[in-house]
Design an enzyme around this catalytic site. Structure first.
Site, PDB file in Angstrom:
ATOM      1  N   ARG A   1       0.837  -1.206   0.000  1.00  0.00           N
ATOM      2  CA  ARG A   1       0.000   0.000   0.000  1.00  0.00           C
ATOM      3  C   ARG A   1       0.871   1.255   0.000  1.00  0.00           C
ATOM      4  O   ARG A   1       0.572   2.232  -0.679  1.00  0.00           O
ATOM      5  CB  ARG A   1      -0.948  -0.018   1.206  1.00  0.00           C
ATOM      6  CG  ARG A   1      -1.990   1.085   1.157  1.00  0.00           C
ATOM      7  CD  ARG A   1      -3.062   0.922   2.210  1.00  0.00           C
ATOM      8  NE  ARG A   1      -2.531   1.083   3.555  1.00  0.00           N
ATOM      9  CZ  ARG A   1      -3.237   0.866   4.666  1.00  0.00           C
ATOM     10  NH1 ARG A   1      -4.492   0.472   4.581  1.00  0.00           N
ATOM     11  NH2 ARG A   1      -2.706   1.041   5.845  1.00  0.00           N
TER      12      ARG A   1
ATOM     13  N   GLU B   1     -16.084   5.960   5.794  1.00  0.00           N
ATOM     14  CA  GLU B   1     -15.234   5.365   6.827  1.00  0.00           C
ATOM     15  C   GLU B   1     -15.125   6.301   8.016  1.00  0.00           C
ATOM     16  O   GLU B   1     -15.610   7.437   7.980  1.00  0.00           O
ATOM     17  CB  GLU B   1     -13.834   5.071   6.256  1.00  0.00           C
ATOM     18  CG  GLU B   1     -13.134   6.318   5.745  1.00  0.00           C
ATOM     19  CD  GLU B   1     -11.824   6.053   5.011  1.00  0.00           C
ATOM     20  OE1 GLU B   1     -11.244   4.973   5.168  1.00  0.00           O
ATOM     21  OE2 GLU B   1     -11.381   6.975   4.293  1.00  0.00           O
TER      22      GLU B   1
ATOM     23  N   LYS C   1      -2.641   6.795   1.051  1.00  0.00           N
ATOM     24  CA  LYS C   1      -2.440   7.136   2.468  1.00  0.00           C
ATOM     25  C   LYS C   1      -1.409   8.259   2.530  1.00  0.00           C
ATOM     26  O   LYS C   1      -0.232   8.045   2.806  1.00  0.00           O
ATOM     27  CB  LYS C   1      -2.014   5.899   3.246  1.00  0.00           C
ATOM     28  CG  LYS C   1      -2.323   6.004   4.734  1.00  0.00           C
ATOM     29  CD  LYS C   1      -2.243   4.649   5.399  1.00  0.00           C
ATOM     30  CE  LYS C   1      -2.178   4.749   6.901  1.00  0.00           C
ATOM     31  NZ  LYS C   1      -3.347   5.334   7.520  1.00  0.00           N
TER      32      LYS C   1
HETATM   33  N1  PXG Z   1      -9.317   4.521   6.968  1.00  0.00           N
HETATM   34  C1  PXG Z   1      -8.464   5.547   7.186  1.00  0.00           C
HETATM   35  C2  PXG Z   1      -8.779   6.877   6.656  1.00  0.00           C
HETATM   36  C3  PXG Z   1      -7.284   5.329   7.924  1.00  0.00           C
HETATM   37  O1  PXG Z   1      -6.446   6.346   8.106  1.00  0.00           O
HETATM   38  C4  PXG Z   1      -7.934   3.013   8.165  1.00  0.00           C
HETATM   39  C5  PXG Z   1      -9.065   3.286   7.423  1.00  0.00           C
HETATM   40  C6  PXG Z   1      -7.679   1.594   8.585  1.00  0.00           C
HETATM   41  O2  PXG Z   1      -6.653   1.020   7.803  1.00  0.00           O
HETATM   42  P1  PXG Z   1      -5.737  -0.145   8.349  1.00  0.00           P
HETATM   43  O3  PXG Z   1      -4.864  -0.500   7.233  1.00  0.00           O
HETATM   44  O4  PXG Z   1      -4.985   0.420   9.529  1.00  0.00           O
HETATM   45  O5  PXG Z   1      -6.624  -1.260   8.759  1.00  0.00           O
HETATM   46  C7  PXG Z   1      -7.027   4.037   8.446  1.00  0.00           C
HETATM   47  C8  PXG Z   1      -5.839   3.779   9.302  1.00  0.00           C
HETATM   48  C9  PXG Z   1      -2.955   5.223  13.696  1.00  0.00           C
HETATM   49  C10 PXG Z   1      -3.418   5.841  12.455  1.00  0.00           C
HETATM   50  O6  PXG Z   1      -2.543   5.964  14.616  1.00  0.00           O
HETATM   51  C11 PXG Z   1      -3.929   5.025  11.489  1.00  0.00           C
HETATM   52  C12 PXG Z   1      -4.385   5.578  10.342  1.00  0.00           C
HETATM   53  C13 PXG Z   1      -4.300   6.950  10.205  1.00  0.00           C
HETATM   54  C14 PXG Z   1      -3.786   7.744  11.175  1.00  0.00           C
HETATM   55  C15 PXG Z   1      -3.324   7.198  12.327  1.00  0.00           C
HETATM   56  O7  PXG Z   1      -2.959   4.011  13.722  1.00  0.00           O
HETATM   57  N2  PXG Z   1      -4.893   4.825   9.308  1.00  0.00           N
END
Ligand code: PXG
Length: 294
Positions: free
Chosen positions: A52, A184, A151
Site C-alpha cells: 500500500r 469510513e 495514504k
Molecule cells: N481509513 C483511514 C482513513 C485510515 O487512516 C484506516 C481506514 C484503517 O486502515 P488499516 O490498514 O490500519 O486497517 C485508516 C488507518 C494510527 C493511524 O494511529 C492510522 C491511520 C491513520 C492515522 C493514524 O494508527 N490509518
C-alpha cells in the site's frame, strides 16, 4: 524512553531525529505513510502495508529510494533495535528537500523515516461496551481531488472530522461521501450487519483500503452465522437501522459501535457477529506475522 529512529539509512536517538524545514512533507504534507503493528514480536501483514505504501507513493510520483526488500528489512531492524515486541510502527516517505515551490522535479531524494514505539492501547471498556459515533459534516475526499486510497500526509479532513467527534463528546466520526454514502471513520473502516449479512463500503466510494478491513473480510467467511458478505454503498439510514456496526483499523483493531447520531444500534451492546469477528481477529494477530526475532 529514548528510541532509535530510522532516518534515511541511519538510526538516530529520538531527540536527534529531525527532518529539514525544507522537506516537502513539512511544507506541503507531500508524502505518504503507514501505521503498522507488531504483536508479540511478529509484524502483522507487513507486506500488505508495504504494498500500500509503494502504491500510495506511485500515485503521487514519489520514488521510494529503497527496494521493497530493503524497506522490509529496515522496518524489521527498527523494531529489533528498539527491543519491542508489541509495537506501533510509523513509516513515512516524503518527497524530500526542494525549494519552496511546487515543482516536484526539483526534489531528487525522498526522505524515509521509520519510528517504532510502544503501542498506546485503546481503553479495554470500549471493546466490552462499544463506542458512540457521529456522522461528520466533513465530506470524504473524492477520486478527482485526492483519492482516499492514497495514504498521504494530508489528513486534515480526518483530523477535523475527529475533532467534531471530540467536540460532541463521542469517540469517533464517520465521513460521508458527497452523495451521502457512508465511507469510513477518521482512522478506521466501517462494517454493518443487517439480517446476518455483513456490508462494508467499496473502495470506489472513497475509502482507504484498510489492511484490517481485508483481514475482517477473510475471517468473516469462516463464520457460520454470517450468511453473506457484500461490498456495497449504504446510507446514514442503513447505519441507523443496522443490527450491528463496528469499526476496524490497525490501532483500533475491531471496535463495536453501539450508537450513531443518538440512535441506538441493535440492542445497544456489541452484537454476536461483531464479537465473533473480534475474537477471530485477536486469534489471527496472535498466530501470523513476520517474526522480528527469528
Ligand atoms: N481509513 C483511514 C482513513 C485510515 O487512516 C484506516 C481506514 C484503517 O486502515 P488499516 O490498514 O490500519 O486497517 C485508516 C488507518 C494510527 C493511524 O494511529 C492510522 C491511520 C491513520 C492515522 C493514524 O494508527 N490509518
Amino acid at each position: 524512553m529514548s528510541r532509535l529512529v530510522y532516518i534515511n539509512g541511519e538510526f538516530v536517538p529520538s531527540e536527534e531525529a529531525k527532518i529539514s524545514v525544507f522537506d516537502k512533507g513539512f511544507l506541503f504534507g507531500d508524502g505518504v505513510f503507514e501505521g503498522i503493528r507488531a504483536y508479540e514480536g511478529r509484524i502483522f501483514r507487513l507486506d500488505e502495508h508495504l504494498k500500500r505504501l509503494y502504491n500510495s507513493a506511485k500515485a503521487l510520483l514519489i520514488n521510494v529510494p529503497l527496494s521493497f526488500e530493503d524497506m522490509r528489512k529496515a522496518v524489521i531492524e527498527t523494531v529489533k533495535r528498539n527491543n519491542l515486541k508489541d509495537a506501533y510502527i510509523r513509516l513515512i516517505v516524503t518527497r524530500g528537500i526542494g525549494d519552496l515551490g511546487l515543482d516536484i522535479t526539483k526534489c531528487k531524494n525522498p526522505s524515509v523515516v521509520i519510528i517504532a514505539d510502544e503501542i498506546a492501547l485503546f481503553p479495554k471498556e470500549i471493546y466490552e461496551k462499544g463506542i458512540e459515533v457521529i456522522t461528520s459534516s466533513i465530506r470524504a475526499s473524492y477520486g478527482d481531488v485526492l483519492p482516499p486510497q492514497i495514504k498521504s500526509l494530508n489528513y486534515l479532513s480526518h483530523i477535523l472530522a475527529k475533532w467534531e467527534a471530540t467536540n460532541a463528546k463521542v469517540q469517533e466520526a464517520i465521513l460521508l461521501s458527497r452523495e451521502g454514502y457512508v465511507t469510513e471513520g477518521s482512522a478506521e473502516n466501517i462494517f454493518i450487519v443487517r439480517d446476518k449479512c455483513l456490508i462494508t463500503p467499496p473502495s470506489w466510494v472513497g475509502i482507504l483500503e484498510g489492511i484490517t478491513r481485508s483481514a475482517v473480510l477473510e475471517i468473516a467467511w469462516e463464520i457460520e452465522e454470517v450468511e453473506d458478505i457484500i461490498e456495497d454503498v449504504f446510507t446514514r439510514y442503513d447505519l441507523y437501522v443496522a443490527d450491528e456496526c463496528f469499526l476496524c483499523g490497525t490501532a483500533a483493531e475491531v471496535v463495536p459501535v453501539v450508537k450513531v447520531d443518538g440512535r441506538v444500534i441493535g440492542d445497544g451492546v456489541p452484537g454476536p457477529i461483531t464479537r465473533e469477528i473480534m475474537r477471530r481477529f485477536r486469534e489471527l494477530v496472535s498466530t501470523e506475522g513476520v517474526d522480528v526475532y527469528a
